[in-house]
Scaffold this active site. Sequence first.
Site, PDB file in Angstrom:
ATOM      1  N   LYS A 145       0.806  -1.225   0.000  1.00  0.00           N
ATOM      2  CA  LYS A 145       0.000   0.000   0.000  1.00  0.00           C
ATOM      3  C   LYS A 145       0.846   1.287   0.000  1.00  0.00           C
ATOM      4  O   LYS A 145       0.355   2.366   0.320  1.00  0.00           O
ATOM      5  CB  LYS A 145      -0.987   0.053   1.190  1.00  0.00           C
ATOM      6  CG  LYS A 145      -1.930  -1.124   1.339  1.00  0.00           C
ATOM      7  CD  LYS A 145      -2.573  -1.609   0.105  1.00  0.00           C
ATOM      8  CE  LYS A 145      -3.603  -0.758  -0.511  1.00  0.00           C
ATOM      9  NZ  LYS A 145      -4.066  -1.311  -1.814  1.00  0.00           N
ATOM     10  N   GLY A 146       2.097   1.140  -0.379  1.00  0.00           N
ATOM     11  CA  GLY A 146       2.981   2.315  -0.410  1.00  0.00           C
ATOM     12  C   GLY A 146       2.853   3.115  -1.703  1.00  0.00           C
ATOM     13  O   GLY A 146       3.175   4.299  -1.756  1.00  0.00           O
ATOM     14  N   GLY A 147       2.433   2.420  -2.773  1.00  0.00           N
ATOM     15  CA  GLY A 147       2.378   3.057  -4.094  1.00  0.00           C
ATOM     16  C   GLY A 147       3.207   2.256  -5.088  1.00  0.00           C
ATOM     17  O   GLY A 147       3.655   2.770  -6.115  1.00  0.00           O
ATOM     18  N   ARG A 149       2.407  -0.189  -7.147  1.00  0.00           N
ATOM     19  CA  ARG A 149       1.825  -0.393  -8.474  1.00  0.00           C
ATOM     20  C   ARG A 149       2.061   0.830  -9.349  1.00  0.00           C
ATOM     21  O   ARG A 149       2.412   0.707 -10.520  1.00  0.00           O
ATOM     22  CB  ARG A 149       0.325  -0.713  -8.348  1.00  0.00           C
ATOM     23  CG  ARG A 149      -0.443  -0.817  -9.642  1.00  0.00           C
ATOM     24  CD  ARG A 149       0.141  -1.816 -10.636  1.00  0.00           C
ATOM     25  NE  ARG A 149       0.145  -3.182 -10.132  1.00  0.00           N
ATOM     26  CZ  ARG A 149       0.707  -4.201 -10.777  1.00  0.00           C
ATOM     27  NH1 ARG A 149       1.303  -4.017 -11.946  1.00  0.00           N
ATOM     28  NH2 ARG A 149       0.703  -5.401 -10.240  1.00  0.00           N
ATOM     29  N   HIS A 355     -10.672   6.068   2.204  1.00  0.00           N
ATOM     30  CA  HIS A 355     -10.332   5.340   3.433  1.00  0.00           C
ATOM     31  C   HIS A 355     -11.471   5.349   4.448  1.00  0.00           C
ATOM     32  O   HIS A 355     -12.282   6.280   4.483  1.00  0.00           O
ATOM     33  CB  HIS A 355      -9.083   5.943   4.074  1.00  0.00           C
ATOM     34  CG  HIS A 355      -7.834   5.652   3.303  1.00  0.00           C
ATOM     35  ND1 HIS A 355      -6.596   6.133   3.677  1.00  0.00           N
ATOM     36  CD2 HIS A 355      -7.626   4.906   2.181  1.00  0.00           C
ATOM     37  CE1 HIS A 355      -5.698   5.714   2.806  1.00  0.00           C
ATOM     38  NE2 HIS A 355      -6.295   4.973   1.891  1.00  0.00           N
TER      39      HIS A 355
HETATM   40  N1  LIG Z   1      -1.057   7.571  -9.435  1.00  0.00           N
HETATM   41  C1  LIG Z   1      -1.661   6.864  -8.491  1.00  0.00           C
HETATM   42  N2  LIG Z   1      -2.897   6.381  -8.690  1.00  0.00           N
HETATM   43  C2  LIG Z   1      -3.502   5.653  -7.730  1.00  0.00           C
HETATM   44  N3  LIG Z   1      -2.935   5.359  -6.540  1.00  0.00           N
HETATM   45  C3  LIG Z   1      -1.708   5.823  -6.304  1.00  0.00           C
HETATM   46  C4  LIG Z   1      -1.018   6.587  -7.257  1.00  0.00           C
HETATM   47  N4  LIG Z   1       0.177   6.926  -6.743  1.00  0.00           N
HETATM   48  C5  LIG Z   1       0.233   6.391  -5.520  1.00  0.00           C
HETATM   49  N5  LIG Z   1      -0.890   5.736  -5.242  1.00  0.00           N
HETATM   50  C6  LIG Z   1      -1.159   5.057  -3.989  1.00  0.00           C
HETATM   51  O1  LIG Z   1      -0.892   3.687  -4.155  1.00  0.00           O
HETATM   52  C7  LIG Z   1      -1.559   3.033  -3.088  1.00  0.00           C
HETATM   53  C8  LIG Z   1      -1.604   1.563  -3.329  1.00  0.00           C
HETATM   54  O2  LIG Z   1      -0.311   1.082  -3.102  1.00  0.00           O
HETATM   55  P1  LIG Z   1       0.265  -0.225  -3.759  1.00  0.00           P
HETATM   56  O3  LIG Z   1       0.133  -0.146  -5.224  1.00  0.00           O
HETATM   57  O4  LIG Z   1       1.622  -0.429  -3.231  1.00  0.00           O
HETATM   58  O5  LIG Z   1      -0.734  -1.328  -3.189  1.00  0.00           O
HETATM   59  S1  LIG Z   1      -0.497  -2.900  -3.135  1.00  0.00           S
HETATM   60  O6  LIG Z   1       0.372  -3.191  -2.013  1.00  0.00           O
HETATM   61  O7  LIG Z   1       0.047  -3.321  -4.420  1.00  0.00           O
HETATM   62  O8  LIG Z   1      -1.865  -3.437  -2.916  1.00  0.00           O
HETATM   63  C9  LIG Z   1      -2.901   3.700  -3.045  1.00  0.00           C
HETATM   64  O9  LIG Z   1      -3.370   3.617  -1.730  1.00  0.00           O
HETATM   65  P2  LIG Z   1      -4.877   3.971  -1.316  1.00  0.00           P
HETATM   66  O10 LIG Z   1      -5.068   5.429  -1.658  1.00  0.00           O
HETATM   67  O11 LIG Z   1      -4.923   3.748   0.124  1.00  0.00           O
HETATM   68  O12 LIG Z   1      -5.767   3.095  -2.091  1.00  0.00           O
HETATM   69  C10 LIG Z   1      -2.602   5.130  -3.504  1.00  0.00           C
HETATM   70  O13 LIG Z   1      -2.633   6.062  -2.455  1.00  0.00           O
END
Ligand SMILES: Nc1ncnc2c1ncn2[C@@H]1O[C@H](COP(=O)(O)OS(=O)(=O)O)[C@@H](OP(=O)(O)O)[C@H]1O
EC number: 2.8.2.-
Length: 388
Positions: A145-147, A149, A355
Amino acid sequence: MAYRFLASWVLTASKRLTRRFLFLFTLSLSCTYLCYCLIFCSDSIMQNPSYDGYRCILIQNVRGKKLLQKSPSCNAAVDHKETQINIHSPAASVIRLVPPEDSWTERNFSYTPEDVSGQETSNNTGTPRFGSKKLPHTIIVGVKKGGTRAVLEFIRVHPDVRAMGTEPHFFDKNYDRGLDWYRSLMPRTLENQITMEKTPSYFVTKETPRRIFSMCKEIKLIIVVRNPVTRAISDYTQTLSKKPDIPTFQELAFKNWTLGLVDTSWNAIRIGMYALHLESWLQYFPISQIHFVSGEKLITDPAGEMGRIQDFLGIKRIITEKHFYFNKTKGFPCLKKSDVNSLPRCLGKSKGRTHVQIDQEVIDQLRDFYRPYNIKFYETVGQDFHWE
Ligand SMILES: Nc1ncnc2c1ncn2[C@@H]1O[C@H](COP(=O)(O)OS(=O)(=O)O)[C@@H](OP(=O)(O)O)[C@H]1O
C-alpha cells in the site's frame, strides 16, 4: 553345348542380380534422402536460423547503438546454491500470483492470460517475443500500500524497462519452485533492457533479503514508503472491502486501548515499523543499493520521484512531467495518452480508495507509536519523509 548353356545362364543371372542390386541401391538411396529431408528440412522450417537473424537485424536497426551495451541482467552473478536444489520443481500450473486487480482504467488495458500466468507481460510497447528471459535486475520489494503499483506502471513506460505485471511472490511463497521457474515468469528483454518485478510483501518476509542476495548480490532494490499510519488505514480499508465482517480498525490496532498498547502482531501495524524490517535488508545489501521512494511525493510530484528512480537505475530520464496529468475525478496523477489513438491511463479502482474514517485520537496514538521507528528510519536512510 552344355558349357554354352551354362555360360549364358550365368550371364543372365548375373545381369538380373546386378539389376536387382542397382534397384535396391537406388531404393535405399531414395529412402535415405527422404528420411534426411523429413528430419532436417522440417526442422529448419520450424527453427529457421536465418529468420531469427532477420529479427535481430531489425532490432539492431532500431536500437543498434544500445545493443552494444553490457547487459544489465543479474544472471551472470548468480549464486544458485539455495534454489538449484529445487530447480526441477513443477512448472507454473498452479502459481500463486496476485490477480491483477490493480490494472489500469480509462483505457482498454487488460491483462492477457499470459500476463496472469506471468509469462509474457508486455510493457507499454507491446514488444513481441524478442530477447530472452532474465532474472530481475531490480525488484520493488515494498511496501504494501505504499504506491508500488504506480511506480511499476510508471517505470515500465521507459523503453529500457520491461516488467512483470503480476506479483510472482517467488521469494516468499514460491521459493521452492526454483530460479528457473522464476526466470520463466519474466518478460523477454533485449541486452540493454532492465527486467523488473514487484512483490510488496518481500519487505517484511524474514528470509527474503538472504534469498535475493543469494540470487544476485548486485541487485537494485526499490522500496516505496508512506506514512505508516495512513498505510495501516489503507491496508485495513482493503481488507474490509473483501471481508466486511472484520473487527474495527481500533479493535485490531490495540491490544489494550486504555493503556495505549499497540498490537504489533497485526500485520497492518507491523509492516509500518520500517526501521525494524530495513535492518534485515542491511545485513545483506549496502544502503546505496536500495532506493527509497516517498509514496506521498509520488502523488504530488510523480515526475520528480520517477526522475530519481531513473537515475538510480542508471537509465536516461525519459519519463518526465510530460507523461503525467492530474485526474481530478480520480484524485491522482495518471499517465497521459501515449499517442493520438490511445486513452490516458489511471490506476484501477483498488488504488486510491476512500479510506475508512478513523478517530483522530486513534490516529494520534499510532503516530506516537510510530515516531521512534520513523526517526530511526530517517536516520538510516538519510532522508526525512515528514510523517509528523
Ligand atoms: N497515481 C496513483 N494512482 C492511484 N494510486 C496511487 C497513485 N500513486 C500512488 N498511489 C497510492 O498507491 C496506493 C496503493 O499502493 P500499492 O500499489 O503499493 O498497493 S499494493 O500493495 O500493491 O496493494 C494507493 O493507496 P490507497 O489510496 O490507500 O488506495 C494510492 O494512495
